[in-house]
Design a protein around this motif. Sequence first.
Motif, PDB file in Angstrom:
ATOM      1  N   TYR B 163       1.062  -1.255   0.080  1.00  0.00           N
ATOM      2  CA  TYR B 163      -0.104   0.158   0.157  1.00  0.00           C
ATOM      3  C   TYR B 163       1.068   1.160   0.005  1.00  0.00           C
ATOM      4  O   TYR B 163       1.875   1.115   0.740  1.00  0.00           O
ATOM      5  N   GLY B 164       0.740   2.003  -0.927  1.00  0.00           N
ATOM      6  CA  GLY B 164       1.221   3.333  -0.862  1.00  0.00           C
ATOM      7  C   GLY B 164       0.407   4.598  -1.282  1.00  0.00           C
ATOM      8  O   GLY B 164      -0.161   4.510  -2.113  1.00  0.00           O
ATOM      9  N   ASP B 197       8.367   8.207   5.580  1.00  0.00           N
ATOM     10  CA  ASP B 197       9.081   9.389   4.887  1.00  0.00           C
ATOM     11  C   ASP B 197       9.968   8.976   3.764  1.00  0.00           C
ATOM     12  O   ASP B 197      10.055   7.607   3.389  1.00  0.00           O
ATOM     13  N   ARG B 198      10.596   9.916   3.120  1.00  0.00           N
ATOM     14  CA  ARG B 198      11.277   9.338   1.851  1.00  0.00           C
ATOM     15  C   ARG B 198      12.497   8.446   2.476  1.00  0.00           C
ATOM     16  O   ARG B 198      12.685   7.447   1.750  1.00  0.00           O
ATOM     17  N   ALA B 199      13.150   8.864   3.283  1.00  0.00           N
ATOM     18  CA  ALA B 199      14.247   7.759   3.843  1.00  0.00           C
ATOM     19  C   ALA B 199      13.680   6.501   3.936  1.00  0.00           C
ATOM     20  O   ALA B 199      14.517   5.707   3.205  1.00  0.00           O
ATOM     21  N   ILE B 214       3.685   5.308   3.528  1.00  0.00           N
ATOM     22  CA  ILE B 214       2.856   6.704   3.748  1.00  0.00           C
ATOM     23  C   ILE B 214       3.893   7.820   2.997  1.00  0.00           C
ATOM     24  O   ILE B 214       4.956   7.874   3.596  1.00  0.00           O
ATOM     25  N   GLY B 215       3.302   8.543   2.336  1.00  0.00           N
ATOM     26  CA  GLY B 215       4.046   9.532   1.632  1.00  0.00           C
ATOM     27  C   GLY B 215       3.841  11.009   2.068  1.00  0.00           C
ATOM     28  O   GLY B 215       4.908  11.661   1.674  1.00  0.00           O
TER      29      GLY B 215
END
Lengths: 458, 458
Positions: B163-164, B197-199, B214-215
Amino acid sequence: MKKLLHCIVFLFALSLGLGAAEIQPVKYVFLFIGDGMSIPQRMSADEYLARTENRTLQMNKMPCQAITTTRSATEFITDSAAAGTAIACGEKTKNGRIGMDTDGKRKLESIADVAKKSGRKVGIVTSVTLNHATPAAFYGKRQSRGMSYELGLDLVSAGFDYYGGGEISRHDDTKNKAYIGDIYDLAAKAGYTVTHDRAGFEKLNASSGKVLAIGAKGALPYAIDRKEGDLTLAEFTAKGIELLDNPKGFFLMVEGGKIDWMCHANDAATVMQEMIDFDQAISVALAFAEKYPEDTLVVVTGDHETGGLTLGFAGTGYKTHIELLAKQTCSSDVFHDKVKALFKQNEKVTFDMVKPVITESFGLQFTDDRKNPMRVKSAEEKELQEAFESMAQDQKKNGKKLVLAALKIFNGKASVGWTTGAHTALPVNTSAIGKNARTFSGMIDNTDIAKKLKEAAR
Amino acid sequence: MKKLLHCIVFLFALSLGLGAAEIQPVKYVFLFIGDGMSIPQRMSADEYLARTENRTLQMNKMPCQAITTTRSATEFITDSAAAGTAIACGEKTKNGRIGMDTDGKRKLESIADVAKKSGRKVGIVTSVTLNHATPAAFYGKRQSRGMSYELGLDLVSAGFDYYGGGEISRHDDTKNKAYIGDIYDLAAKAGYTVTHDRAGFEKLNASSGKVLAIGAKGALPYAIDRKEGDLTLAEFTAKGIELLDNPKGFFLMVEGGKIDWMCHANDAATVMQEMIDFDQAISVALAFAEKYPEDTLVVVTGDHETGGLTLGFAGTGYKTHIELLAKQTCSSDVFHDKVKALFKQNEKVTFDMVKPVITESFGLQFTDDRKNPMRVKSAEEKELQEAFESMAQDQKKNGKKLVLAALKIFNGKASVGWTTGAHTALPVNTSAIGKNARTFSGMIDNTDIAKKLKEAAR
């Protein structure tokens, strides 16, 4: 070996069905063009018909459908001349041109020209004037759609077998430099049987030779305003089949031209009736195609969207009351005439005198009953009254204001929205049934229609 | 005999291409859903992109296209829950339902459920919150789209592999009767790698197991407002391929969810950027399909039209200036925030103080230069000023008035019209490429998408 041969024959038959580049000749080719008819017009009429008559449009049930882009050579939003030329001749041109290229120098060959050369008979039918942009694109080659008289000359010199529909506008344009006689007389001299009424129309048969059948002064009446005895587009279509059928086949173009006119006026109820009427003309061809499925191709398209019609409206949110369009009893043109007649009869027309005309024409009710879906709310009544008063003040300048206000309020109740009185760039859909029909699929351009049909009618 | 066999094999291959009822299983199935994306959105973005970047949308070039009706079980105009359920499960339901029938009693099986059962991996990606109506229709079975927390529970219990996108709204809804813990914690307990997060996102790889990425807080930012480091829909799509690829194949659904949001707001410029951004996510799948053409099916559709967007506007007639949408520098939400910030800073905000914000955000120029296409005419300035003043008087009640007035004037200059802040019933188009793609042709219903994809992912 025999089996292998069978297999190859079967393979070949299959490949025809595949929508490959190869298009086979077809004996009978029908092309229907709804002027101003795009997907919103087809979808709303379908829903309207389902709700009011429990049936749906024949054209929407055709097995092949292709989303069709409409831009002209010069504009994202095409006019009917450039669109007609694209559909008829297969080449983009400048808005306004008829059967000529963008520079206005080169004459283009239309599908009708190709069909005639092939030995097929050719018919051109429209509900509007016969030298209007769309029908003219099939026989005319002129720099401007405005050259009505010259397009009348082209109509005669093209020598197609059957022209039927509205009159030839400016047929007796004696002031025109090109004038060499009334178009009707020129047609008769060229061997055409020219008829001007139902009696003449009904006498036409396969032995009438070339035919020019005029159904009305101006365009045919709107379906919503039709009176007994008025000739219909479906009748002109059936007559076309009767006159054109012959061993070499035919090409018949039929335009539903007044869908566009009432989309320009944002008159949704009249559009619904025009759409249903156009679908009846299409049904005539579909019945013919059912008899000769291997020899017939029926294509239905639109030339562009008109009005920015949307199937939803700010005031009604997610609800749709499109069936309320059935409350309208006459076209907005006739409503306008009724109001003008009041002014002619009586110098001091009041808003109270106009109210019954609004009610009679649009079913709008000046009532306090909040449950009545046709109730004119107080803000709406104010809007109507202001429009009436500005009309009363200056009929010439503000003549259309009352019509526009009434239509806006009426359309809103039926959950229909419009954004313009001009055309839009929304693609249309092209539907097809019969031989080669599968080549009408995916996303195509309006020029592809001419290209495919020229192949089919070669 | 050998030749005959070859012929039969070839025949069989051909018949697959014919769009026959028989749909063959496909290893990799992609489904892209543009929320609120119908033909006007696709056509306007295409023209906008052509004029501003000299290229066009990938999705419009896909070889197969089908006009797709969208009505729900109860309404001509569908909402995203009923449309999502139709596309995911193949059955019409009432507006508001997620993965359940009209009565709200029977749970429906989605294409994602079918793909999972088949042994394929399953991914669900969206630019909005992960338990919003459209993504939820693929894993959730609830009577109402409003049951956000419960849909979060369904997301975990469905056990899909990836899921994104945006966050899970009300993931920590402690007041909910059904509350059994924060959804993120429940996911972690169920074995999910949860990143925020991006990391964290960048560390994810094929060995991460099940993933919940989760973006952003809320939805992903609008493309027009994106800042460096913000995760994009295209990145979530590429990550999906990386995480899901395996010998048994996968099903990946990707929603461009914020096209709809800005169509509701009638903010055309932000919609253009969302469309282009969504097309970039589609391009990721198209590049994958190019590598595995025999094993991939990519389908792109919309769930409904939003806003009554039309490619023409009363004020501009047959001219189109859609390239002027590029003058807008931020979403209307950000513009609104800028104006609200002014009010926070200064109690006595004047219209003159707001003008530079209007210019900076929409490129509208308060100038006397009549040749400037972005010139605010005096009547328009009056409209803006009145909207500003009513906002200043009562920010709570009239807060949106200035945004609406600015958008109306700005959209008009770009020749774009809207008729509603809700959805409309205009059909959408469904595009396809790859194995079985030809079965997406003609006029289909949104439920047909699920029916075909279930066959393909069985």
